[in-house]
Every structure is written in C-alpha cells, then in structure tokens.
Design a protein around this motif. Structure first.
Motif, mmCIF file in Angstrom:
data_model
loop_
_atom_site.group_PDB
_atom_site.id
_atom_site.type_symbol
_atom_site.label_atom_id
_atom_site.label_comp_id
_atom_site.label_asym_id
_atom_site.label_seq_id
_atom_site.Cartn_x
_atom_site.Cartn_y
_atom_site.Cartn_z
ATOM 1 N N VAL A 104 0.885 -1.169 0.000
ATOM 2 C CA VAL A 104 0.000 0.000 0.000
ATOM 3 C C VAL A 104 0.920 1.215 0.000
ATOM 4 C CG1 VAL A 104 -1.708 1.310 1.323
ATOM 5 C CG2 VAL A 104 -1.852 -1.183 1.209
ATOM 6 N N ARG A 105 0.850 2.016 -1.062
ATOM 7 C CA ARG A 105 1.835 3.093 -1.233
ATOM 8 C C ARG A 105 1.198 4.479 -1.268
ATOM 9 N NH1 ARG A 105 6.166 0.584 -3.770
ATOM 10 N NH2 ARG A 105 6.416 -1.447 -2.804
ATOM 11 N N ALA A 106 -0.112 4.534 -1.135
ATOM 12 C CA ALA A 106 -0.750 5.848 -1.120
ATOM 13 C C ALA A 106 -2.020 5.794 -0.285
ATOM 14 C CB ALA A 106 -1.084 6.317 -2.534
ATOM 15 N N VAL A 107 -2.389 6.953 0.240
ATOM 16 C CA VAL A 107 -3.674 7.130 0.885
ATOM 17 C C VAL A 107 -4.530 7.918 -0.102
ATOM 18 C CG1 VAL A 107 -4.889 8.159 2.835
ATOM 19 C CG2 VAL A 107 -2.696 6.995 3.190
ATOM 20 N N GLY A 108 -5.573 7.292 -0.598
ATOM 21 C CA GLY A 108 -6.421 7.934 -1.598
ATOM 22 C C GLY A 108 -7.418 6.924 -2.135
ATOM 23 N N GLU A 109 -8.543 7.366 -2.717
ATOM 24 C CA GLU A 109 -8.702 8.757 -2.960
ATOM 25 C C GLU A 109 -9.511 9.420 -1.857
ATOM 26 O OE1 GLU A 109 -11.406 9.592 -6.390
ATOM 27 O OE2 GLU A 109 -11.250 7.420 -6.711
ATOM 28 N N THR A 110 -8.961 10.530 -1.404
ATOM 29 C CA THR A 110 -9.590 11.337 -0.367
ATOM 30 C C THR A 110 -9.604 12.767 -0.862
ATOM 31 O OG1 THR A 110 -9.448 12.003 1.958
ATOM 32 C CG2 THR A 110 -7.379 11.718 0.793
ATOM 33 N N GLY A 111 -10.283 13.646 -0.161
ATOM 34 C CA GLY A 111 -10.311 15.035 -0.605
ATOM 35 C C GLY A 111 -11.674 15.646 -0.376
ATOM 36 N N LEU A 112 -12.063 16.535 -1.280
ATOM 37 C CA LEU A 112 -13.340 17.225 -1.157
ATOM 38 C C LEU A 112 -14.063 17.176 -2.490
ATOM 39 C CD1 LEU A 112 -12.097 20.402 0.812
ATOM 40 C CD2 LEU A 112 -13.140 18.332 1.785
ATOM 41 N N ASP A 113 -15.364 16.917 -2.427
ATOM 42 C CA ASP A 113 -16.182 16.850 -3.639
ATOM 43 C C ASP A 113 -17.450 17.650 -3.390
ATOM 44 O OD1 ASP A 113 -18.067 16.113 -5.632
ATOM 45 O OD2 ASP A 113 -16.976 14.241 -5.994
ATOM 46 N N TYR A 114 -17.478 18.869 -3.899
ATOM 47 C CA TYR A 114 -18.643 19.724 -3.700
ATOM 48 C C TYR A 114 -19.647 19.570 -4.835
ATOM 49 C CZ TYR A 114 -15.939 22.123 -0.045
ATOM 50 O OH TYR A 114 -15.218 22.427 1.082
#
Ligand SMILES: [Zn+2]
Ligand SMILES: [Zn+2]
Length: 300
Positions: A114-124
C-alpha cells in the motif's frame, strides 16, 4: 445506444508507463447492465500488452481498499491506495461508522504494497453543504494517515479547489501529494507546482471541451506530471463514452506528448520515473498468498 464494449487495444508504447490511479476491483460498475466485465487479471494482461507496466489500484471504501491491499500483496503489477472516498465520508458519518472506517484505513495503510492514501479530498459536486463537515474531517484524517505512514496522498478534488488547497496549507501536506484527475486551470497548476505537488492527468485532458486543462498541463514542470485512467470512467479520445481501462493510457499519453510538442518516449520515461518517485518501485517482494478467484462481480 452508447457503445458499452471495451475499445480495441492501442499500439503499444515503446517506453513503458504506469497508470497511477485506476479502479479494477470486481465491484466496478457491477450494477450497470450491459457493461462487459473484465477480470482484474485480464485488465493487467491487456495493460502489459501495450506498455502499461503497472497500476495503482485505488480504494473508495473499506471493502475496495482491502481488496486492493490484498491483491497488490501477491500481484507484481499492482500497488494499492487505500481510503474512503469524499462522497462516502458523509454517508459513513450519518450511519455512525466514520471513525471505525478511518481506523481500518489506517491499519491497511501499514501493509507493504500500500503506497498511497487515496482517494480522499473534497467533492462539492456530489456532496452538498450538509455533508461537508464529515468530508473535511475525513480528508484531514487521511492526510494524517499518509503522513504517519510516510505514504503519498491522492487527492480527489471536484469543484473544491480553494478548500482543498486551504486544508493542505493549514494542516501541512504530505511530502508526496498528488492531485488525481487534475481538473484545475493554469493558476492552480502553478500553485501546486510551487508546493511541489504532483498533477496526475486523466482522459479528460483529451476532451474537446477542456482547453483549460491543456493550458494547465503546459505550465507544470515535467517532473511533476503523471498519467492515469481513473477507469472505468473518463475514457480518453477517440473512445470517449466507452468503458475505460488501464490499457487505454497510451491514448492519453500520446495526446499529452503531442500537446506539449515532445516525443512520446520522452514523456513516457519522465512520467514513469515521476510515478516511481512518488509510490516507490513495483518490483518489491510480494508478501501475500494469491487470493482465490472471486465469483463475477463479488468482492473478496
Ligand atoms: Zn476521484
Ligand atoms: Zn478514482
């Protein structure tokens, strides 16, 4: 009727690349009638055949994150990213399960491929005002997980550029931060580049109605550019509207090279080296047993 069959294989790339953000787990579009279902191994075989050497399989909830982490452990062409999608966070919060789900993502983030944390963020775009507090809480928790595990962060930013940037600056971005399916204009691309954040371009860059995206591509240093499919959606021209898959990366890469006035081989080598810089090598020891075959459409 739209054509819902997979497009033919493009000519193979001479210099191989990676798809740094895709979804090939068996849950993808399983509820949509009329879509061909390719087994994940078939996806990877087709990718290999056209010079797409490896993929980052991206999770959107606990189940798909676990699927990616487990399969990456036994599959040399797959690395995994784990997270709760920003549109999942408010649903989990409403059901009282967000904290527990974040804890599970944290545990998965410790696994070696596991090499990334995603997908995370904001979705308006898909989440309205009422879901934003949960989205932000989840985003901040994922940033923290990425930093504690020394992993890259893959950001999903839809109609939320200002708040994504403000959050990164407020809590501090992980060393390797990637805007997946970059959707900003040149100004955001310049700002990202100032902070050393990577921009991963999807098939959208080939769309006729996306001149701003091409402008953005042209102003980013080549050392910060990556390429992805975000399959099964966002299929690059000339196959827009049909199902997407990692083996269609050559269309996007060739388009980008032409737009930048550079050799395809040159851009391929640069994006491949950027991708390994961000996620590490695909060629590391496999730690897991090969998972058993799943019944079609089921999640193991
Ligand atoms: Zn996304
Ligand atoms: Zn995605």
């Amino acid at each position: 009727m739209p054509d819902r069959t997979y497009p033919p294989l493009p000519d193979a790339l001479v210099v191989p690349v990676y798809d740094d953000h895709t979804h090939i787990d068996p849950s993808v579009r399983r509820d949509e009638p009329g879509i061909d279902h390719l087994d994940w191994r078939e996806h990877l075989d087709r990718a290999s055949a056209v010079g797409v050497r490896g993929i980052v399989q991206v999770g959107v909830d606990v189940e798909t994150s676990r699927w990616g982490a487990e399969h990456a452990a036994s599959e040399p062409r797959m690395l995994a990213a784990v997270a709760l999608h920003p549109n999942e966070a408010p649903l989990l919060e409403a059901a009282g399960g967000l904290d527990e789900a974040i804890a599970e993502i944290d545990a998965l983030a410790a696994l070696p491929r596991v090499r990334a944390v995603g997908e995370t963020g904001l979705d308006y775009f898909r989440t309205d005002e009422s879901g934003r507090a949960a989205q932000l809480k989840s985003f901040e928790a994922h940033i923290d997980i990425a930093k504690r595990h020394g992993l890259a962060l893959q950001i999903h930013d839809r109609d939320a550029h200002d708040d994504v940037v403000a959050t990164l600056l407020r809590v501090g971005a992980p060393e390797k931060t990637v805007f997946h399916c970059f959707s900003g204009e040149a100004a955001l691309a310049r700002l990202a580049a100032e902070h050393g954040w990577y921009l991963s371009f999807a098939g959208t860059v080939t769309f006729k109605n996306a001149p701003a995206l091409r402008e953005a591509l042209a102003v980013v240093p080549r050392s910060l550019i990556m390429v992805e499919t975000d399959a099964p959606y966002l299929t690059p021209a000339p196959h827009r509207g049909r199902p997407n898959a990692p083996y269609l990366i050559p269309h996007t890469l060739r388009f980008m090279a032409q737009h930048l006035g550079t050799e395809v081989e040159h851009l391929a080598a640069q994006t491949a080296s950027n991708t390994v810089e961000v996620y590490g090598s695909w060629e590391t020891e496999l730690t897991g047993a090969v998972p058993p075959a799943e019944p079609d459409g089921a999640i193991a």
